[in-house]
Design a protein around this motif. Structure first.
Motif, PDB file in Angstrom:
ATOM      1  N   PHE A   1       0.825  -1.210   0.000  1.00  0.00           N
ATOM      2  CA  PHE A   1       0.000   0.000   0.000  1.00  0.00           C
ATOM      3  C   PHE A   1       0.857   1.256   0.000  1.00  0.00           C
ATOM      4  O   PHE A   1       0.498   2.261  -0.630  1.00  0.00           O
ATOM      5  CB  PHE A   1      -0.937   0.000   1.204  1.00  0.00           C
ATOM      6  N   VAL A   2       1.990   1.225   0.699  1.00  0.00           N
ATOM      7  CA  VAL A   2       2.887   2.379   0.692  1.00  0.00           C
ATOM      8  C   VAL A   2       3.429   2.606  -0.719  1.00  0.00           C
ATOM      9  O   VAL A   2       3.573   3.748  -1.173  1.00  0.00           O
ATOM     10  CB  VAL A   2       4.049   2.163   1.688  1.00  0.00           C
ATOM     11  N   LYS A   3       3.705   1.503  -1.409  1.00  0.00           N
ATOM     12  CA  LYS A   3       4.213   1.603  -2.779  1.00  0.00           C
ATOM     13  C   LYS A   3       3.138   2.087  -3.748  1.00  0.00           C
ATOM     14  O   LYS A   3       3.414   2.855  -4.674  1.00  0.00           O
ATOM     15  CB  LYS A   3       4.733   0.234  -3.228  1.00  0.00           C
ATOM     16  N   GLN A   4       1.882   1.645  -3.544  1.00  0.00           N
ATOM     17  CA  GLN A   4       0.775   2.013  -4.422  1.00  0.00           C
ATOM     18  C   GLN A   4      -0.438   2.373  -3.560  1.00  0.00           C
ATOM     19  O   GLN A   4      -1.301   1.525  -3.306  1.00  0.00           O
ATOM     20  CB  GLN A   4       0.447   0.853  -5.361  1.00  0.00           C
TER      21      GLN A   4
ATOM     22  N   MET B   1       2.931  -4.080  12.617  1.00  0.00           N
ATOM     23  CA  MET B   1       4.353  -4.396  12.487  1.00  0.00           C
ATOM     24  C   MET B   1       4.884  -4.001  11.113  1.00  0.00           C
ATOM     25  O   MET B   1       6.094  -3.792  10.947  1.00  0.00           O
ATOM     26  CB  MET B   1       4.576  -5.892  12.704  1.00  0.00           C
ATOM     27  N   GLY B   2       4.004  -3.896  10.127  1.00  0.00           N
ATOM     28  CA  GLY B   2       4.432  -3.585   8.765  1.00  0.00           C
ATOM     29  C   GLY B   2       5.282  -2.334   8.689  1.00  0.00           C
ATOM     30  O   GLY B   2       6.284  -2.291   7.961  1.00  0.00           O
ATOM     31  N   LYS B   3       4.909  -1.304   9.429  1.00  0.00           N
ATOM     32  CA  LYS B   3       5.653  -0.043   9.407  1.00  0.00           C
ATOM     33  C   LYS B   3       7.065  -0.245   9.942  1.00  0.00           C
ATOM     34  O   LYS B   3       8.043   0.256   9.355  1.00  0.00           O
ATOM     35  CB  LYS B   3       4.918   1.011  10.243  1.00  0.00           C
ATOM     36  N   LEU B   4       7.196  -0.972  11.043  1.00  0.00           N
ATOM     37  CA  LEU B   4       8.512  -1.204  11.644  1.00  0.00           C
ATOM     38  C   LEU B   4       9.392  -2.046  10.731  1.00  0.00           C
ATOM     39  O   LEU B   4      10.590  -1.788  10.598  1.00  0.00           O
ATOM     40  CB  LEU B   4       8.354  -1.902  13.002  1.00  0.00           C
ATOM     41  N   VAL B   5       8.786  -3.045  10.099  1.00  0.00           N
ATOM     42  CA  VAL B   5       9.528  -3.915   9.191  1.00  0.00           C
ATOM     43  C   VAL B   5       9.964  -3.125   7.961  1.00  0.00           C
ATOM     44  O   VAL B   5      11.106  -3.259   7.498  1.00  0.00           O
ATOM     45  CB  VAL B   5       8.671  -5.132   8.780  1.00  0.00           C
ATOM     46  N   HIS B   6       9.060  -2.313   7.429  1.00  0.00           N
ATOM     47  CA  HIS B   6       9.369  -1.508   6.243  1.00  0.00           C
ATOM     48  C   HIS B   6      10.511  -0.542   6.510  1.00  0.00           C
ATOM     49  O   HIS B   6      11.349  -0.286   5.626  1.00  0.00           O
ATOM     50  CB  HIS B   6       8.116  -0.742   5.807  1.00  0.00           C
ATOM     51  N   GLU B   7      10.558  -0.010   7.725  1.00  0.00           N
ATOM     52  CA  GLU B   7      11.612   0.928   8.100  1.00  0.00           C
ATOM     53  C   GLU B   7      12.877   0.227   8.565  1.00  0.00           C
ATOM     54  O   GLU B   7      13.844   0.878   8.974  1.00  0.00           O
ATOM     55  CB  GLU B   7      11.094   1.860   9.201  1.00  0.00           C
ATOM     56  N   LYS B   8      12.867  -1.103   8.525  1.00  0.00           N
ATOM     57  CA  LYS B   8      14.019  -1.929   8.907  1.00  0.00           C
ATOM     58  C   LYS B   8      14.499  -1.613  10.324  1.00  0.00           C
ATOM     59  O   LYS B   8      15.699  -1.507  10.596  1.00  0.00           O
ATOM     60  CB  LYS B   8      15.169  -1.769   7.897  1.00  0.00           C
ATOM     61  N   ARG B   9      13.526  -1.475  11.196  1.00  0.00           N
ATOM     62  CA  ARG B   9      13.869  -1.218  12.598  1.00  0.00           C
ATOM     63  C   ARG B   9      14.559  -2.450  13.190  1.00  0.00           C
ATOM     64  O   ARG B   9      14.337  -3.578  12.750  1.00  0.00           O
ATOM     65  CB  ARG B   9      12.605  -0.922  13.399  1.00  0.00           C
ATOM     66  N   THR B  10      15.350  -2.226  14.210  1.00  0.00           N
ATOM     67  CA  THR B  10      16.003  -3.329  14.910  1.00  0.00           C
ATOM     68  C   THR B  10      15.377  -3.503  16.288  1.00  0.00           C
ATOM     69  O   THR B  10      14.846  -2.552  16.870  1.00  0.00           O
ATOM     70  CB  THR B  10      17.508  -3.073  15.062  1.00  0.00           C
ATOM     71  N   ALA B  11      15.435  -4.713  16.764  1.00  0.00           N
ATOM     72  CA  ALA B  11      14.910  -5.030  18.088  1.00  0.00           C
ATOM     73  C   ALA B  11      16.028  -5.590  18.944  1.00  0.00           C
ATOM     74  O   ALA B  11      17.046  -6.068  18.422  1.00  0.00           O
ATOM     75  CB  ALA B  11      13.769  -6.041  17.979  1.00  0.00           C
TER      76      ALA B  11
END
Length: 345
Positions: free
Chosen positions: A70-73, A201-211
């Motif tokens: 959705f962010v892409k399109q 979680m999609g936003k965190l994954v898309h931003e390549k956040r670390t845990a």
């Protein structure tokens, strides 16, 4: 630990999950002994018999992947058309002829045929044969609104918690207020929260956040700990059972991502293993549909033997081949569709 691991290795995760679901149905539908009669494989049987968690992995990962898409399109119409083509086309390619013959030609009931062709029969009658298709269609249509509710504005964390918490509360109230209707659709509605957690979680994954690296340990603990609780009937109540399955699916997604990452460190051999497992992941939806359809045909035939794992595995292998062919046909149809649109543009 990089949260993006689940996106990096989504192919092997999807592949493992769909194969896990197919094997689970051997026990759940055909009463097969997943230990193959050997006591030494009792723990394998214990694990395989929890394969319905594969659906929760699918939904959690779908929520994450939809954020990327959705962010892409962000155009609602284009997003929905693309998602619907991904679900409706393979489902109808697999089932249309089968339903036509079984319910109209043989059964003499065109209403039954058309009610299935809408792919919404589950919500109308509780027919759970392809309940996942009915659920994912609804979630795809609603996703742009879910995205707006979670991410359009400030206080993203609070927004996500409110959306997820509200749905959990509604599901719980639904189970109390109308238990008969709830029992008809609980297999789907109880899994909406794990999808919403995936969306968040999609936003965190898309931003390549670390845990924190501890998250790796927590994921494994959630996965195997939940399986232990589920298999030993420590969780009472339908809603609670499904919610623990969702937790298991979240932990399982990251456990499988960690496993795929570890395998990739083996070099060429590891990468080949991940690529091989990604193959059924590429046509996981097609395999979901084909193995259910072929198993129904098998159950209606004189060849059916309840509990025969060998015969079920033949059906499963046939479903894998058919799923691959359906995916090829689907790609050809979509390619022709795109060419036609380009010519008419």
């Amino acid at each position: 630990m990089n949260l993006n691991l689940v996106s990096k290795h989504r192919g092997p995760i999807y592949g493992f999950s769909i194969l896990w679901i197919v094997i689970f149905h051997a026990k759940a539908i055909d009463n097969c002994d997943l230990s193959f009669g050997m006591e030494s494989l009792e723990y394998l049987k214990w694990f395989l018999a929890t394969g319905n968690v594969g659906v929760d992995i699918f939904l959690f990962l779908s929520g994450i992947c939809l954020y990327f898409s959705f962010v892409k399109q962000p155009d609602y119409q284009k997003f929905i058309v693309k998602r619907l083509k991904r679900v409706v086309l393979p489902a109808l390619l697999v089932y249309s002829l089968y339903w036509l013959i079984r319910f109209w030609v043989i059964g003499g009931n065109p209403v039954d045929f058309f009610s299935r062709m809408t792919l919404m029969r589950f919500w109308l009658t509780g027919d759970s044969v392809i309940w996942f298709i009915s659920l994912i269609l609804v979630l795809y249509v609603l996703y742009p609104y879910i995205y707006q509710a979670m991410f359009n504005g400030t206080h993203t964390l609070a927004r996500c918690l409110v959306v997820i918490g509200s749905v959990i509360a509604v599901v719980w109230m639904f189970s109390v207020v109308n238990p008969e209707l709830f029992d008809m659709v609980e297999i789907a509605v109880c899994r909406i929260p794990v999808f919403l957690i995936g969306c968040a979680m999609g936003k965190l994954v898309h931003e390549k956040r670390t845990a924190n690296p501890v998250w790796a340990f927590v994921s494994i603990l959630l996965f195997f700990g939940s399986i232990y609780l589920l298999r030993n009937n420590y969780i009472q109540g339908t809603v609670e059972f499904r919610f623990v399955q969702g937790i298991c699916g979240i932990g399982g997604t990251y456990t499988l991502a960690l496993a795929a990452e570890g395998v990739s460190k083996l070099g060429t051999i590891g990468n080949k293993c991940n690529e091989l497992l990604s193959k059924p992941g590429d046509w996981s939806l097609e395999l979901y549909c084909t193995h259910i359809m072929l198993n129904q045909i098998y159950q209606l035939s004189p060849l059916y033997v309840d509990g025969s794992i060998k015969r079920y595995l033949v059906v499963a292998a046939s479903a894998i081949l058919l799923a691959w062919l359906v995916k090829k046909a689907e790609d050809a149809i979509l390619k022709a569709w795109d060419l036609r649109k380009q010519k008419s543009a």
